[in-house]
Design an enzyme around this catalytic site. Structure first.
Site, PDB file in Angstrom:
ATOM      1  N   HIS A 155      17.489 -25.883  21.804  1.00 54.61           N
ATOM      2  CA  HIS A 155      16.239 -26.554  21.935  1.00 54.61           C
ATOM      3  C   HIS A 155      15.458 -26.950  20.952  1.00 54.61           C
ATOM      4  O   HIS A 155      15.392 -26.021  19.989  1.00 54.61           O
ATOM      5  CB  HIS A 155      16.092 -26.740  23.673  1.00 54.61           C
ATOM      6  CG  HIS A 155      17.370 -27.483  24.596  1.00 54.61           C
ATOM      7  ND1 HIS A 155      18.377 -26.289  24.870  1.00 54.61           N
ATOM      8  CD2 HIS A 155      17.672 -28.290  24.599  1.00 54.61           C
ATOM      9  CE1 HIS A 155      18.912 -27.485  25.842  1.00 54.61           C
ATOM     10  NE2 HIS A 155      18.614 -28.321  25.844  1.00 54.61           N
ATOM     11  N   LYS A 159      10.784 -27.821  23.604  1.00 59.48           N
ATOM     12  CA  LYS A 159      10.758 -27.944  25.050  1.00 59.48           C
ATOM     13  C   LYS A 159      10.294 -25.895  26.086  1.00 59.48           C
ATOM     14  O   LYS A 159       9.948 -25.103  25.133  1.00 59.48           O
ATOM     15  CB  LYS A 159      12.211 -27.342  25.143  1.00 59.48           C
ATOM     16  CG  LYS A 159      13.193 -27.305  27.288  1.00 59.48           C
ATOM     17  CD  LYS A 159      14.829 -27.101  25.913  1.00 59.48           C
ATOM     18  CE  LYS A 159      15.043 -26.860  27.759  1.00 59.48           C
ATOM     19  NZ  LYS A 159      15.057 -28.378  29.114  1.00 59.48           N
TER      20      LYS A 159
HETATM   21  P1  NAD Z   1       8.397 -35.033  27.268  1.00 61.99           P
HETATM   22  O1  NAD Z   1       7.340 -33.872  27.159  1.00 61.99           O
HETATM   23  O2  NAD Z   1       8.699 -35.433  26.096  1.00 61.99           O
HETATM   24  O3  NAD Z   1       7.758 -35.631  28.076  1.00 61.99           O
HETATM   25  C1  NAD Z   1       7.371 -36.211  29.642  1.00 61.99           C
HETATM   26  C2  NAD Z   1       6.093 -36.454  29.768  1.00 61.99           C
HETATM   27  O4  NAD Z   1       6.603 -37.023  31.289  1.00 61.99           O
HETATM   28  C3  NAD Z   1       5.520 -36.740  29.126  1.00 61.99           C
HETATM   29  O5  NAD Z   1       4.667 -37.819  28.190  1.00 61.99           O
HETATM   30  C4  NAD Z   1       3.930 -36.742  29.529  1.00 61.99           C
HETATM   31  O6  NAD Z   1       2.277 -36.556  29.227  1.00 61.99           O
HETATM   32  C5  NAD Z   1       4.536 -36.719  31.491  1.00 61.99           C
HETATM   33  N1  NAD Z   1       3.739 -36.806  32.345  1.00 61.99           N
HETATM   34  C6  NAD Z   1       3.671 -35.424  32.681  1.00 61.99           C
HETATM   35  N2  NAD Z   1       2.286 -35.252  33.530  1.00 61.99           N
HETATM   36  C7  NAD Z   1       2.820 -36.821  34.181  1.00 61.99           C
HETATM   37  C8  NAD Z   1       2.190 -37.667  35.570  1.00 61.99           C
HETATM   38  N3  NAD Z   1       1.582 -36.979  36.623  1.00 61.99           N
HETATM   39  N4  NAD Z   1       2.661 -38.617  36.095  1.00 61.99           N
HETATM   40  C9  NAD Z   1       3.147 -39.366  35.492  1.00 61.99           C
HETATM   41  N5  NAD Z   1       3.786 -39.105  33.867  1.00 61.99           N
HETATM   42  C10 NAD Z   1       3.632 -37.692  33.198  1.00 61.99           C
HETATM   43  O7  NAD Z   1       9.575 -34.510  27.793  1.00 61.99           O
HETATM   44  P2  NAD Z   1      10.798 -34.890  27.648  1.00 61.99           P
HETATM   45  O8  NAD Z   1      11.966 -34.307  26.494  1.00 61.99           O
HETATM   46  O9  NAD Z   1      11.247 -36.216  27.884  1.00 61.99           O
HETATM   47  O10 NAD Z   1      11.538 -33.884  29.021  1.00 61.99           O
HETATM   48  C11 NAD Z   1      11.120 -34.841  30.238  1.00 61.99           C
HETATM   49  C12 NAD Z   1      11.813 -33.222  31.506  1.00 61.99           C
HETATM   50  O11 NAD Z   1      13.327 -33.869  31.275  1.00 61.99           O
HETATM   51  C13 NAD Z   1      12.135 -31.738  30.746  1.00 61.99           C
HETATM   52  O12 NAD Z   1      11.525 -31.221  32.214  1.00 61.99           O
HETATM   53  C14 NAD Z   1      13.265 -32.093  30.200  1.00 61.99           C
HETATM   54  O13 NAD Z   1      13.429 -30.228  30.400  1.00 61.99           O
HETATM   55  C15 NAD Z   1      14.160 -32.762  30.688  1.00 61.99           C
HETATM   56  N6  NAD Z   1      14.670 -33.068  30.512  1.00 61.99           N
HETATM   57  C16 NAD Z   1      16.191 -33.959  31.134  1.00 61.99           C
HETATM   58  C17 NAD Z   1      17.176 -33.817  30.894  1.00 61.99           C
HETATM   59  C18 NAD Z   1      18.723 -34.081  31.887  1.00 61.99           C
HETATM   60  O14 NAD Z   1      19.760 -34.490  31.270  1.00 61.99           O
HETATM   61  N7  NAD Z   1      18.337 -33.918  33.101  1.00 61.99           N
HETATM   62  C19 NAD Z   1      17.192 -34.239  29.514  1.00 61.99           C
HETATM   63  C20 NAD Z   1      16.367 -34.203  27.921  1.00 61.99           C
HETATM   64  C21 NAD Z   1      14.900 -33.696  29.297  1.00 61.99           C
END
Ligand code: NAD
Length: 267
Positions: A155, A159
């Site tokens: 990744h 991450k």
């Molecule tokens: P990222 O850091 O780019 O985005 C997360 C966002 O959430 C950030 O903008 C952050 O400011 C925001 N955030 C944090 N606390 C918050 C709150 N209390 N209220 C509102 N917003 C809040 O991360 P990402 O790459 O988008 O990934 C996010 C999550 O999704 C991770 O856990 C990642 O592993 C997971 N993910 C899952 C899949 C899937 O298919 N299930 C795919 C990709 C990523």
């Protein structure tokens, strides 16, 4: 009927892809978007960061400021997902959870909060990955523990959890195919004089580098042959499209806890 959706973590990598996917989906409307307190995106238009343009939805820090919705889509971080879950349960709102990296305690907490609404949770919403999970189970069951199973995930450098939630789901599926528990068989790290590989172990290796969207390989290595099942995600939209497909499916479900295998293989 229109499905009204709130996307939390709206400025995140997945938040932006989800906003695009929701706005492109017929029968779905974005009615709210949130970000963490202190985010520079607060008050800005939720469509601003994507190429969908202005949507007339301001990014809020408090879910209570958003219009009423049918479903809350959450790809943020474990602690914030727990807080969002309390709100969803209070409001009787369905929840689609994509966040990964929960401790087992946090996961139990989430399950105890979300008892009264339909919930879809998957460590990976890509349809291809979910098929890979099925193939890993079947392959492990046919080959048995004489074939060493190793799972590699790669990744991007941002991450924060390892191994990935998907790698763990693949491990669960190999364990299930062999009729054992992953907890008993998982080997998460090797360094120094480790001794020979333990029979039946399920090994994990992790790569974190650059802008890799997400790659997973499940390797089964036996005497004289090796079989590899590999999935490569090249665009985050694959997760967003899967999550939207799951959201549509969840709208027709009763209270319960579901995953993408339920969406793709309805009984
Ligand atoms: P990222 O850091 O780019 O985005 C997360 C966002 O959430 C950030 O903008 C952050 O400011 C925001 N955030 C944090 N606390 C918050 C709150 N209390 N209220 C509102 N917003 C809040 O991360 P990402 O790459 O988008 O990934 C996010 C999550 O999704 C991770 O856990 C990642 O592993 C997971 N993910 C899952 C899949 C899937 O298919 N299930 C795919 C990709 C990523």
């Amino acid at each position: 009927m229109i499905t009204r959706v709130i996307v939390v973590g709206a400025a995140g990598r997945m938040g932006q892809s989800l906003i695009r996917a929701v706005t492109e989906q017929e029968g779905m409307r974005l009615v709210g978007a949130t970000e963490r307190q202190g985010s520079p995106m607060l008050g800005r238009d939720a469509g601003e960061l994507t190429d969908v343009g202005a949507l007339g939805i301001a990014i809020e820090s408090d879910l209570r400021a958003c219009s009423r919705a049918d479903v809350l889509v959450d790809f943020t971080a474990p602690e914030s997902t727990l807080a969002h879950a309390r709100f969803a349960a209070e409001q009787g709102m369905r929840m689609v959870v994509g966040t990964t990296g929960f401790s087992s305690q946090q996961l139990d907490g989430l399950k105890s909060i979300l008892t009264s609404v339909p919930v879809l949770m998957a460590s990976n919403y890509s349809v291809g990955v979910n098929l890979t999970i099925e193939l890993a189970r079947r392959t492990a069951s046919v080959l048995g523990p004489d074939y060493d199973a190793e799972i590699v995930d790669a990744h991007h450098r941002h991450k924060v959890d390892a191994p990935s939630g998907t790698a763990l789901s693949l491990g669960e599926s190999v364990a299930e195919g062999r009729g054992v528990s992953l907890e008993d068989k998982a080997v998460y790290a090797r360094q120094g004089i480790t001794g020979a590989r333990e029979a039946g172990a399920i090994g994990f290796s992790v790569i974190r580098a650059g802008d890799i969207v997400g790659e997973h390989t499940v390797m089964f290595a036996g005497a004289g042959e090796r079989l590899e099942i590999k999935h490569v995600a090249t665009d985050r939209m694959t997760f967003a499209h899967g999550a939207i497909r799951g959201t549509k499916w969840l709208m027709d479900q009763n209270v319960g806890w579901y995953d993408m295998q339920d969406v793709l293989n309805p009984s």
